[in-house]
Every structure is written in C-alpha cells, then in structure tokens.
Design a protein around this motif. Structure first.
Motif, PDB file in Angstrom:
ATOM      1  N   ARG A  84      -0.574  -9.636  -0.077  1.00 41.87           N
ATOM      2  CA  ARG A  84       0.286  -8.646   0.564  1.00 41.87           C
ATOM      3  C   ARG A  84       0.985  -7.706  -0.423  1.00 41.87           C
ATOM      4  O   ARG A  84       1.837  -6.905  -0.029  1.00 41.87           O
ATOM      5  N   LEU A  85       0.656  -7.832  -1.688  1.00 38.85           N
ATOM      6  CA  LEU A  85       1.245  -6.908  -2.666  1.00 38.85           C
ATOM      7  C   LEU A  85       0.740  -5.496  -2.437  1.00 38.85           C
ATOM      8  O   LEU A  85       1.318  -4.521  -2.923  1.00 38.85           O
ATOM      9  N   ILE A  86      -0.331  -5.355  -1.667  1.00 39.43           N
ATOM     10  CA  ILE A  86      -0.904  -4.039  -1.380  1.00 39.43           C
ATOM     11  C   ILE A  86       0.122  -3.146  -0.683  1.00 39.43           C
ATOM     12  O   ILE A  86       0.084  -1.925  -0.813  1.00 39.43           O
ATOM     13  N   GLU A  87       1.067  -3.771   0.040  1.00 36.75           N
ATOM     14  CA  GLU A  87       2.080  -2.958   0.719  1.00 36.75           C
ATOM     15  C   GLU A  87       2.960  -2.241  -0.303  1.00 36.75           C
ATOM     16  O   GLU A  87       3.217  -1.043  -0.179  1.00 36.75           O
ATOM     17  N   ASN A 117      -6.008   6.457   0.198  1.00 34.01           N
ATOM     18  CA  ASN A 117      -6.671   5.300   0.806  1.00 34.01           C
ATOM     19  C   ASN A 117      -5.638   4.341   1.390  1.00 34.01           C
ATOM     20  O   ASN A 117      -4.665   3.990   0.722  1.00 34.01           O
ATOM     21  N   ILE A 118      -5.853   3.946   2.615  1.00 33.96           N
ATOM     22  CA  ILE A 118      -4.927   3.011   3.267  1.00 33.96           C
ATOM     23  C   ILE A 118      -5.665   1.709   3.589  1.00 33.96           C
ATOM     24  O   ILE A 118      -6.723   1.719   4.220  1.00 33.96           O
ATOM     25  N   ILE A 148      -5.133  10.657   5.441  1.00 33.43           N
ATOM     26  CA  ILE A 148      -5.297   9.245   5.097  1.00 33.43           C
ATOM     27  C   ILE A 148      -6.756   8.853   5.311  1.00 33.43           C
ATOM     28  O   ILE A 148      -7.417   9.358   6.216  1.00 33.43           O
ATOM     29  N   GLU A 149      -7.266   7.989   4.438  1.00 34.03           N
ATOM     30  CA  GLU A 149      -8.639   7.513   4.549  1.00 34.03           C
ATOM     31  C   GLU A 149      -8.643   6.086   5.063  1.00 34.03           C
ATOM     32  O   GLU A 149      -8.019   5.205   4.487  1.00 34.03           O
TER      33      GLU A 149
END
Ligand code: C2E
Ligand code: CA
Ligand code: CA
Ligand code: CA
Length: 279
Positions: A84-87, A117-118, A148-149
């Motif tokens: 969840r570090l992607i947040e 990129n999301i 957003i991609e």
C-alpha cells in the motif's frame, strides 16, 4: 478471488501479500526512499503524427537507490502495491509532476497534457477523486491539462463504480486514457459506457508493424475503432520511422517511444517542448 469490498472495488487479495525476505527488505527500503526523496520523475513526450508537435508528457517514476543505483518501476511498483505504499508514492508523483509541468503551462505551453499512471489501489480508495482534485488545486494545476492512465482491468472491474469516478473527474476536465490497450480483454463494450478520451495502443504491437506480420491488422482495427468512437489514439513503444509511417497511414493520432529518445528529466523536456517540429 477478486471481489467487491464495502468501500468500493477491491483488486488485491490479502493472500497476495508475500512476505518474502526480499519483499520485506524492499518495503523497508521504499519507506526510507519516500522519506529521503530518492524518487525522481522522468517524462516521455507524446507527439502528434501529422504536425510533429508535442501534445503531452507521460510521467514515469524512477528510484535512485543510494547503493543499487537507478531501479526501474517494474521492480518496485508491485511491492509498493502489495504494501500500500503506492498510495504515498502516487501522491508524491502527482505532486511533483504537477508542480513541474505547471511551470511549462505558465510559460505558454498551455495545451499540453500531463499523463499520470494510476494504480488500481489508488482508485480503490473511496477518497481518490477528492484527494486527486485537491492535489491539483494545491499545485494550481488546471484539470484540463491532466490525463490519468488506467488499464483495462481496472476499468472493467466494476463499471458502475468506475463510471461514477470518471464522470466526477470529467467534471473537472480531467481526461482518461486506457493504458496498454489491446492486450487485456476481449470485451470492448465497456469503452462506450465510460468517458474515455485516449486509447494507448500497447507497445507489444509495434513489433508486428516492424516485422510486417499479420498481427499488425490488429493495430489497424484499434485505430479504426478509436476513430469511430472519436477517441484519441496514441501508439506506445514507437522506435522506428517505419512504425511512424505505418501508423500515420492508418490514421493514428500520436506516437510515444524511444524513437524520440529515452524518457528524460523535466528540464530536458522543457527544451524539447521549445523545438517546434519533430517528425
Ligand atoms: P507503462 O505505463 O506502459 O509505461 C511505458 C513503459 O515503456 C515505460 O517503462 C517506458 O520507459 C517504456 N518505453 C517507452 N518507450 C519505449 C520504446 O520505444 N521501447 C521500449 N522497449 N520501451 C519503451 P518504465 O518507465 O520502466 O515503466 C514501466 C511501468 O511502470 C509503466 O508502464 C507503468 O505501468 C509503471 N509506472 C511507471 N511510473 C509509474 C507511476 O508513477 N505510478 C504507477 N502506478 N505506475 C508507474
Ligand atoms: Ca502508462
Ligand atoms: Ca503503456
Ligand atoms: Ca505497460
């Protein structure tokens, strides 16, 4: 199995989280990297095929690891997603890209679009749209300059929920691109049900153009479909003039790829933007 959570879409299984020593070490590394500003953004221009002008830039994250050097996203994005570090990383990317590209817009390049990129995990957050719009506000970044991609799998997971999210973004003039289009799913009807602006033709198709194999007819079909639905078509992974000429003949709108060099720093991109024609 993939299923729907109470708060919206759930793309990741708890069981997916692997706690191998390698991943644990990388998780620790990633947390430190965020704190110490070890990430960097490089950009890749998208060029219109007919006029050769830059229409926008895709932001791609890089990790400058103090010992291991530059690490590509394919090595750490999966771990960032599982942990969840992607947040936090996603917020970092958005904030830094917006602040940088805002300056180019201010200099008069006000039609360019920044593509970000999301990850599915970001969209899954019920506060995604609110946070996203707030970040643009904070950075004084115009919605109309933001794209957003999202990949096909995210878009299709829960159509109704995605429609809500994308319609909300649409109200802020933020556009949506389908990333890696053509490799994921056979169902196409979802495209008409969502406010999509751009189709990004997956880079794996570029080989078929180069080698003149039958598969290149899939590219023609995607471009024709894009035209019929009034979508902008962008071919990814373009490396040769042969590919550009082919795509131009088929009526593809824009190209992105190493033909114009590797993704580069913001500073170099601004210079690139000031050159007029590139094809
Ligand atoms: P993607 O969104 O499909 O990005 C395109 C990838 O293809 C990039 O790799 C780019 O450097 C590479 N590429 C571009 N042109 C060419 C070409 O002509 N030939 C070849 N062979 N490759 C080309 P990169 O930067 O390593 O990114 C890999 C993936 O990591 C991206 O795939 C994207 O899914 C993900 N990613 C990158 N930055 C972010 C980010 O900020 N957030 C999230 N969630 N994902 C990101
Ligand atoms: Ca992308
Ligand atoms: Ca892509
Ligand atoms: Ca890809």
């Amino acid at each position: 199995a993939k299923g729907r959570g109470k708060k919206g879409i759930q793309f990741f299984d708890k069981g997916m989280k692997t706690s191998s020593p390698h991943h644990l070490a990388m998780e620790r590394d990633l947390r430190r990297a965020l704190k110490n500003n070890e990430f960097e953004i490089v950009y890749q221009p998208q060029i219109t095929i007919n006029t050769g002008k830059v229409i926008g830039f895709e932001a791609l994250v890089r990790w400058n690891h103090p010992e291991k050097g530059k690490i590509r996203p394919c090595e750490f994005i999966p771990v960032a997603e599982e942990t969840r570090l992607i947040e936090d990383l996603g917020d970092w990317v958005l904030h830094h890209a917006c602040c940088e590209v805002r300056e180019w817009i201010k200099k008069g390049h006000d039609t360019i679009r920044l593509s970000v990129n999301i990850s599915p995990l970001q969209i899954e957050n019920p506060l995604f749209v609110e946070n996203f719009v707030h970040m643009l506000d904070t950075c004084q970044f115009p919605g109309k300059n933001m794209e957003i991609e999202l990949t096909e799998s995210i878009l299709m997971a829960d159509l109704e929920h995605m429609a809500q999210i994308l319609n909300h973004l649409h109200k802020h003039s933020i556009t949506v691109a389908i990333d890696d289009f053509g490799i994921g799913y056979s169902s196409l009807s979802y495209i008409q049900k969502l406010p999509i602006h751009t189709l990004k033709i997956d880079q794996s198709f570029m080989q078929s153009i180069q080698n003149e194999t039958d598969e290149s007819c899939l590219v023609n079909a995607i471009i024709a479909m894009g035209k019929g639905l009034h979508l902008c078509t962008v071919a990814e992974g373009v490396e040769t003039m042969t590919q550009i000429k082919y795509l131009q003949n088929q009526g593809c709108d824009a190209v992105q790829g190493y033909y114009f060099g590797e993704p580069r720093s913001g500073e170099k991109c601004l210079r690139f933007l000031e050159e007029t024609t590139l094809i």
